[in-house]
Design a protein around this motif. Structure first.
Motif, PDB file in Angstrom:
ATOM      1  N   PRO A  16     -13.397  -2.814   4.614  1.00 26.04           N
ATOM      2  CA  PRO A  16     -13.586  -1.359   4.720  1.00 26.04           C
ATOM      3  C   PRO A  16     -14.971  -0.970   5.231  1.00 26.04           C
ATOM      4  CG  PRO A  16     -12.607  -1.946   2.596  1.00 26.04           C
ATOM      5  CD  PRO A  16     -13.096  -3.218   3.225  1.00 26.04           C
ATOM      6  N   SER A  69      -5.018   0.981  -1.230  1.00 22.78           N
ATOM      7  CA  SER A  69      -5.737   0.586  -0.023  1.00 22.78           C
ATOM      8  C   SER A  69      -5.472  -0.891   0.242  1.00 22.78           C
ATOM      9  CB  SER A  69      -7.238   0.816  -0.196  1.00 22.78           C
ATOM     10  OG  SER A  69      -7.748  -0.063  -1.198  1.00 22.78           O
ATOM     11  N   ASN A  70      -5.811  -1.336   1.452  1.00 19.39           N
ATOM     12  CA  ASN A  70      -5.670  -2.758   1.775  1.00 19.39           C
ATOM     13  C   ASN A  70      -6.537  -3.621   0.857  1.00 19.39           C
ATOM     14  OD1 ASN A  70      -3.810  -2.526   3.892  1.00 19.39           O
ATOM     15  ND2 ASN A  70      -5.427  -2.063   5.374  1.00 19.39           N
ATOM     16  N   GLY A  97       0.814  -1.213   0.000  1.00 23.97           N
ATOM     17  CA  GLY A  97       0.000   0.000   0.000  1.00 23.97           C
ATOM     18  C   GLY A  97       0.845   1.260   0.000  1.00 23.97           C
TER      19      GLY A  97
END
Length: 391
Positions: free
Chosen positions: A355, A42-43, A36
């Motif tokens: 998320p 993002s993850n 990242g």
């Protein structure tokens, strides 16, 4: 005529190939944070790199055996390692995220050549009574990858850089190909899988439900496991060092699980072992959700998690052979495809759920996928020809 010492060196070389493939395939899991940072991802985007690899492997593994399965097995492994190494090199040099995705597709294509034939190649080097021990030596690379390779890859990604990690994986793949060309004889002929056999296995409710167990169990495990690094950081306030420790705990417990399952398999049926270990995993998912946010508790749960999963993997392979003995070769190739599809799907689910719903959401999704695995197991047991014969 090759001596026992030469055969042992050949088997150990094949074990190294398994080690390199496993580390290259799964190193993304412990490296989500460095990936990242390096590419501004993002993850979830990092987890989709696992999805690209897993889905590619799942689609390519059976199709390659249909198209090129007739090639000598040594040549298949050499080709796979070269493609795998090229994909890792592309990852190390990737300027953008789309190139990263392409690199993982290339690595998945290479792995699809390597994985399905390593054990068959190793067993072809010895007499029939020694094939079990030969396969065990080859599969040792997989255990060592879990014990040391994946935790070490996480440490390298954090301390040296993720580009350096994949450059090292690329060099290791090409070096292993040279070792195999030198140490492993090119005498084991491949076996082309008929497309009609694949079609038959993929359109029957019984065989599909058998494969469904492998798919949903794997997806369940990797929905949570794919995000082990963010989980340690976000929910247990751990450091990069703690991520490596968590992966090491999983690896050590996994090797112990390998030893445990050999004893259990002699006493219990594959169905009983699967039901027991799947039940343990379901309980662990609930315990992780309700337990304290301490690293000690997490590591304890991971020990039991690794023990349970290491009972599952060989037990489901054994169950496939028991249910689909007539199509053993094709069935095992498809099982590998469904397992890697499960890995990719689990990573995709994790990237979507985390998320939005965090750690609790991951555990809930894992639990739901485990329920679907149980449903597939019940269907396959009901439709099994073994049950019909017993009746």
């Amino acid at each position: 005529m090759r001596t026992d010492q030469q055969v042992t060196r050949a088997l150990r070389t094949l074990s190294v190939a398994y080690f390199v493939q496993a580390v290259g395939a799964l190193s993304v899991i412990g490296s989500l944070e460095p990936i990242g940072r390096e590419w501004g991802l993002s993850n979830a985007e990092g987890a989709y790199l696992m999805t690209a690899f897993g889905i590619t492997f799942a689609l390519a593994a059976p199709l390659l055996q249909v198209l090129l399965g007739h090639l000598h097995r040594q040549r298949q492994v050499l080709l796979g390692l070269c493609v795998f190494g090229a994909g890792a090199l592309l990852f190390a040099a990737a300027p953008t995220y789309p190139v990263l995705v392409v690199s993982r597709i290339v690595m998945g294509l290479g792995a699809a050549f390597i994985g399905p034939v390593l054990a068959a190649l190793g067993s072809s080097l010895v007499s029939s009574e020694r094939q079990g021990s030969a396969i065990a030596i080859v599969l040792l690379g997989l255990s060592v990858a879990g014990l040391a390779g994946i935790p070490l890859s996480s440490w390298v990604a954090y301390q040296v850089g993720v580009r350096s990690l994949f450059l090292a994986i690329s060099v290791a793949a090409f070096a292993t190909a040279l070792l195999i060309a030198w140490q492993v004889p090119n005498q084991s002929e491949g076996q082309r899988v008929a497309l009609s056999t694949l079609f038959k296995l993929l359109t029957r409710a019984h065989s599909l439900s058998v494969f469904g167990v492998a798919f949903f169990v794997t997806a369940s495990v990797y929905t949570t496991y794919s995000f082990i690094a963010p989980i340690v950081h976000d929910f247990y306030n751990g450091s990069a060092h703690d991520v490596s420790i968590a992966l090491l705990v999983l690896g050590v417990a996994g090797v112990t699980g390998n030893l445990l399952v050999t004893r259990l398999a002699a006493r219990h049926s594959s169905d009983r072992l699967l039901v027991g270990s799947m039940s343990v995993l379901a309980i662990l998912m609930l315990a992780l959700g309700a337990g304290p946010r301490s690293l000690g508790w997490l590591f304890l749960m991971l020990v039991m998690w690794a023990l349970a999963t290491d009972v599952i993997w060989p037990s489901q392979q054994r169950r496939v052979i028991e249910h689909l003995a007539e199509y053993r070769g094709a069935a095992l190739a498809l099982t590998a495809a469904f397992v890697f599809c499960g890995i990719g799907s689990g990573a995709a689910v994790a990237g979507w759920v985390y998320p939005i719903a965090g750690f609790t959401g991951l555990l809930g999704a894992s639990f739901a996928l485990m329920v679907l695995a149980v449903v597939c197991m019940l269907i396959s047991a009901k439709r099994s020809p073994l049950r019909a014969q017993a009746v």
